[in-house]
Design a protein around this motif. Structure first.
Motif, PDB file in Angstrom:
ATOM      1  N   LYS A 133     -15.357   2.419 -28.741  1.00  0.00           N
ATOM      2  CA  LYS A 133     -15.172   3.229 -29.954  1.00  0.00           C
ATOM      3  C   LYS A 133     -14.222   4.385 -29.688  1.00  0.00           C
ATOM      4  O   LYS A 133     -13.345   4.685 -30.500  1.00  0.00           O
ATOM      5  N   LEU A 134     -14.393   5.037 -28.551  1.00  0.00           N
ATOM      6  CA  LEU A 134     -13.532   6.171 -28.210  1.00  0.00           C
ATOM      7  C   LEU A 134     -12.069   5.738 -28.079  1.00  0.00           C
ATOM      8  O   LEU A 134     -11.152   6.417 -28.558  1.00  0.00           O
TER       9      LEU A 134
ATOM     10  N   CYS B 149      -9.553  11.105 -23.018  1.00  0.00           N
ATOM     11  CA  CYS B 149     -10.714  11.619 -23.740  1.00  0.00           C
ATOM     12  C   CYS B 149     -11.277  12.798 -22.964  1.00  0.00           C
ATOM     13  O   CYS B 149     -11.729  12.637 -21.828  1.00  0.00           O
TER      14      CYS B 149
ATOM     15  N   TYR C  19     -17.476   3.508 -25.341  1.00  0.00           N
ATOM     16  CA  TYR C  19     -16.143   3.702 -24.758  1.00  0.00           C
ATOM     17  C   TYR C  19     -15.090   2.900 -25.534  1.00  0.00           C
ATOM     18  O   TYR C  19     -13.943   3.333 -25.664  1.00  0.00           O
TER      19      TYR C  19
ATOM     20  N   VAL D 136      -8.721  11.993 -27.871  1.00  0.00           N
ATOM     21  CA  VAL D 136     -10.020  11.955 -28.528  1.00  0.00           C
ATOM     22  C   VAL D 136     -10.944  12.892 -27.752  1.00  0.00           C
ATOM     23  O   VAL D 136     -10.766  13.093 -26.544  1.00  0.00           O
TER      24      VAL D 136
ATOM     25  N   CYS E  33     -14.996  14.125 -26.815  1.00  0.00           N
ATOM     26  CA  CYS E  33     -16.424  13.833 -26.763  1.00  0.00           C
ATOM     27  C   CYS E  33     -17.162  15.160 -26.613  1.00  0.00           C
ATOM     28  O   CYS E  33     -16.910  15.893 -25.653  1.00  0.00           O
TER      29      CYS E  33
ATOM     30  N   CYS F 103     -12.980  13.440 -33.064  1.00  0.00           N
ATOM     31  CA  CYS F 103     -14.104  13.965 -32.290  1.00  0.00           C
ATOM     32  C   CYS F 103     -15.330  13.075 -32.471  1.00  0.00           C
ATOM     33  O   CYS F 103     -15.582  12.565 -33.567  1.00  0.00           O
ATOM     34  N   VAL F 104     -16.095  12.916 -31.408  1.00  0.00           N
ATOM     35  CA  VAL F 104     -17.348  12.171 -31.438  1.00  0.00           C
ATOM     36  C   VAL F 104     -18.410  13.020 -30.745  1.00  0.00           C
ATOM     37  O   VAL F 104     -18.154  13.595 -29.683  1.00  0.00           O
TER      38      VAL F 104
END
Length: 603
Positions: free
Chosen positions: A557-558, A409, A555, A476, A478, A507-508
Motif C-alpha cells: 500500500k505504501l 517512506c 508495504y 510517502v 508513515c 500519509c498513512v
C-alpha cells in the motif's frame, strides 16, 4: 592513460661538461658552431615527442644554494651531465633529489673507453637514478635516446614500482596489481585462463594475444617458477612475476599502462577522476542503478557465491571486498536488508543494499563501482554510465505517472512506538536486533500492478523540534503510534498538523502493536476521527509479534501511494483498488520467485 603529468620540466645541470652543446644538438639535430654560455628555456611540443607530452628544457648551472634547490624542486626529471673524459666532473655528481635522475656522460667521441665502471657504484647507491646514457653532442650519438629516457623516467618511473636493492616489486605495486588480477579473474577461480588473459590484453593494449603468444608467456613463467601456472592458466604469483620481469628488463611502460588503465595514478592510488566521475544531479531528482549496472552487480555476486546458496557468507563477502581499501559494509547492513536464517546477506538483500547506497549517496556508489572495476569490465567511459537520474518529481505529478523504481517512506513516531519493528517486519523478521547494530533504514522489493519496485523505509529520530527538510523529504509518510500507550498518538497528530497538513505527500497512520490491548489515546480526537477529519486512510492495524513472517500488505500500500501521489483519498479508500494492487503483487512475487529459481539453476 591516466597520469598527472601535463607537461615535463627537464633540467640539465652541472657546468663545463658540454650540457649546453648537448641541448643545442638535441633541438637543432646538429652540433652548434657557436655555443652560448647558457641556452634559453626551450619547449618541445607534444606532437613531436613519443609520449605526446610537451617538454620544457632548462639549462641550469648548479651552485647548490637554497634558491637553486627550490628551483630544482620544480623539475620532473633532472639530467646530471658529466664529461666521460674528465674524472673530476664525475666526482662533482651530487645526488639530492626527490625526482627521477638521468646520468648523462657527454663527449663520448673523445674517448675509446666507457665510464660505466666508474658510474655503476653511484647508480647502485642511489635509487633515484633511472638510467645512465653515454652520448656525444658533436656526433649526435644517443641524443634522441637521452630524450626518450628522460620522458620515460617521468611517465614510467621505476621508483614507485620496484626496489633495486631488494630486487623485487614494492608493496604498493603488489597491492595494485593484485587488485587488477582479481578484477580480471572473472570467474574468481584464482587463475587467469586464456579468455580472461585475452580480455585483460584487449582492455589494456587494445589487441588480443595470438594463441602462440599466450603459450609463450606461460612458458616463460613455467621456466622460472613452479606455481606460476596452474590448470594452464596464470596464477597471481605468475602474474606478479611477469610484471617484475617487465620492470627488470626496462619495460616499465607495460606495467604503467596496466596500472593506469585500471585507474591508478603515479602514487599507485586510484585517482579522484576515476573514482568520482562528474555526475550532475538536478534538484528534486533521485539516482538509481540502471539495468546494465544490476547485471554487473549480479555477475559480481555470482562470482563470489561459491557454494551457490544465494547468500554471501562472511568469508564470501570479505573476498568480494578484497579489491576495496576498506570494508564498506558494517554489521548494520544485516539489519537493513534481507538475510537468510544464518544472518547472511541474500541475493535480494545484496542488490537492495546497492540500491540504497545509490539513492542516498551516489558519490559513494560511484566510488564502490570504481573499486569493482565497473567501467573497465563493462567497457564504459566511467561508472557514471551505471546511474539513471530520474526526472523531476513535479513532472511525475503533472503527468500522473513515474518511471522511478525506488520510493522513500519516512517513518515517524514517538519513542517506543514500534518504528524499528515496522522496519524489520518489512524484511520478514519479528523484532530481534542488537541495539549496537541498529539500522535506521530498511529496503526491499515490493510489487505494484506487476511492477517490481524498491521501497526504502527510513526511521526518523523523534526529536520533534529538530526535524529538518531532509527528514521530511520523501514519497510517502508513515506515522506510527503504539495502541497500548495512551500518549503515543499525540506525537503523530502534532507532526502531521505541523509538517504534512498542507503537503502533497501521502500519509498513512500505523496502529502498531495491535496484538496488545488498545488504550484510549489522550488526545482531543481518536485516531479514527482524526483520520476522518483530515481525509486520511483509516489507521492500519499492525503487529510484528507473530509466529510467522509479518504481513507485507501494508508495504505494498505504501509503495502504491508513493507511485500514485496524485490519487485522492477516496480512490485510496476503494477496496477494489487495493485488491488489484495486492493481487498483482502476489502473482508477480510468485512468478518472480519461480524465475529467480530457474536462473539459479542455470548459474
Amino acid at each position: 592513460m591516466i597520469t598527472k603529468i601535463k607537461k615535463i620540466k627537464l633540467f640539465f645541470v652541472l657546468a663545463k661538461v658540454g650540457k649546453t652543446s648537448l641541448i643545442m644538438s638535441l633541438v637543432s639535430e646538429e652540433f652548434p658552431d657557436e655555443v652560448p654560455l647558457r641556452a634559453e628555456e626551450i619547449t618541445i611540443p607534444a606532437d613531436v615527442t613519443p609520449e605526446r607530452v610537451p617538454t620544457h628544457i632548462f639549462d641550469f648551472i648548479v651552485l647548490f644554494t637554497s634558491l637553486v634547490f627550490s628551483l630544482l624542486a620544480q623539475a620532473n626529471v633532472i639530467c646530471i651531465v658529466y664529461s666521460v673524459n674528465n674524472k673530476k666532473s664525475i666526482e662533482k655528481v651530487s645526488l639530492v633529489s626527490l625526482v627521477p635522475l638521468i646520468l648523462v656522460g657527454n663527449k663520448s667521441d673523445l674517448v675509446e673507453h666507457s665510464s660505466m665502471e666508474t658510474i655503476l657504484p653511484i647508480m647502485n647507491q642511489f635509487s633515484e637514478i633511472e638510467t645512465c646514457v653515454e652520448c656525444s653532442a658533436k656526433n649526435l650519438k644517443n641524443i634522441s635516446e637521452l630524450f626518450y629516457y628522460a620522458q620515460k623516467a617521468v611517465l614510467h618511473p621505476t621508483g614507485p614500482l620496484y626496489s633495486p636493492e631488494e630486487k623485487e616489486m614494492k608493496p604498493p605495486c603488489i597491492r595494485a596489481l593484485t587488485r587488477i588480477f582479481k578484477l580480471s579473474d572473472l570467474d574468481n577461480d584464482g587463475i587467469l585462463n586464456d579468455n580472461e588473459l585475452n580480455f585483460f590484453q584487449r582492455t589494456c593494449f587494445n589487441i588480443p594475444l595470438a594463441p602462440q603468444a599466450l603459450e609463450d608467456v606461460k612458458n616463460v613463467v613455467r621456466k622460472n617458477m613452479s606455481d606460476g601456472v596452474k590448470d594452464n592458466g596464470l596464477t597471481l604469483k605468475g602474474f606478479l612475476f611477469l610484471h617484475t620481469l617487465f620492470i627488470q628488463r626496462g619495460r616499465h611502460e607495460t606495467t604503467w599502462t596496466v596500472l593506469r588503465r585500471f585507474g591508478h595514478d603515479d602514487d599507485l592510488e586510484l585517482t579522484q577522476e576515476y573514482l568520482f566521475p562528474l555526475l550532475k544531479i538536478p534538484p528534486d531528482c533521485t539516482t538509481e542503478l540502471n539495468h546494465n549496472a544490476y547485471l554487473f552487480l549480479q555477475s559480481v555476486f555470482d562470482k563470489h557465491d561459491k557454494d551457490r546458496d544465494c547468500a554471501l557468507s562472511p568469508d564470501e563477502l570479505k573476498d568480494l571486498f578484497k579489491v576495496f581499501p576498506y570494508m564498506p559494509w558494517g554489521p548494520d547492513v544485516n539489519n537493513t536488508v534481507c538475510t537468510n536464517e544464518q544472518g547472511w546477506i541474500t541475493y535480494q538483500g545484496y542488490l537492495s543494499q546497492w540500491t540504497l547506497t545509490t539513492y542516498l549517496d551516489v558519490q559513494r556508489c560511484l566510488e564502490y563501482l570504481g573499486y569493482l572495476g565497473y567501467s573497465i569490465i563493462q567497457e564504459q567511459e566511467s561508472q557514471a554510465a551505471a546511474i539513471t537520474i530520474t526526472r523531476n518529481k513535479r513532472i511525475d505529478l503533472q503527468k500522473k505517472q513515474t518511471q522511478r523504481s525506488v520510493f522513500r517512506c519516512n517513518v515517524l513516531g514517538a519513542r517506543g512506538s514500534g518504528k524499528s519493528g515496522f522496519l524489520q517486519a518489512f524484511l520478514g523478521r519479528n523484532l530481534r536486533i542488537r541495539e549496537d547494530h541498529k539500522s535506521y533504514y530498511a529496503i526491499s522489493t515490493t510489487y505494484v500492478y506487476g511492477q517490481e519496485k524498491y521501497l526504502l523505509l527510513h526511521e526518523v529520530l523523534p526529536d520533534f523540534e529538530f526535524l529538518s527538510e531532509a527528514d521530511l523529504a520523501c514519497d510517502v509518510v508513515c506515522l506510527v503510534y503504539d495502541i497500548s500507550n495512551p500518549r503515543s498518538f499525540e506525537y503523530c497528530a502534532k507532526v502531521y498538523k505541523k509538517h504534512f497538513l498542507d503537503s502533497k505527500t501521502p500519509c498513512v497512520i500505523i496502529a502498531a502493536k495491535s496484538d496488545l490491548h488498545e488504550a484510549r489515546q489522550y488526545y482531543s480526537l481518536s485516531p479514527l476521527d482524526f483520520c476522518r477529519k483530515h481525509k486520511l486512510h483509516p489507521p492500519q492495524m499492525f503487529t510484528c509479534n507473530t509466529d510467522e513472517a509479518p504481513s507485507k500488505d501494508i508495504y505494498t500500500k505504501l509503495t502504491t501511494m508513493a507511485m500514485y501521489p496524485h490519487m485522492t483519498q477516496a480512490d485510496l479508500k476503494n477496496s477494489t483498488f487495493w485488491l488489484r494492487a495486492s493481487v498483482g503483487a502476489t502473482v508477480f512475487a510468485v512468478l518472480g520467485f519461480a524465475m529467480y529459481k530457474a536462473l539459479l539453476k542455470q548459474r
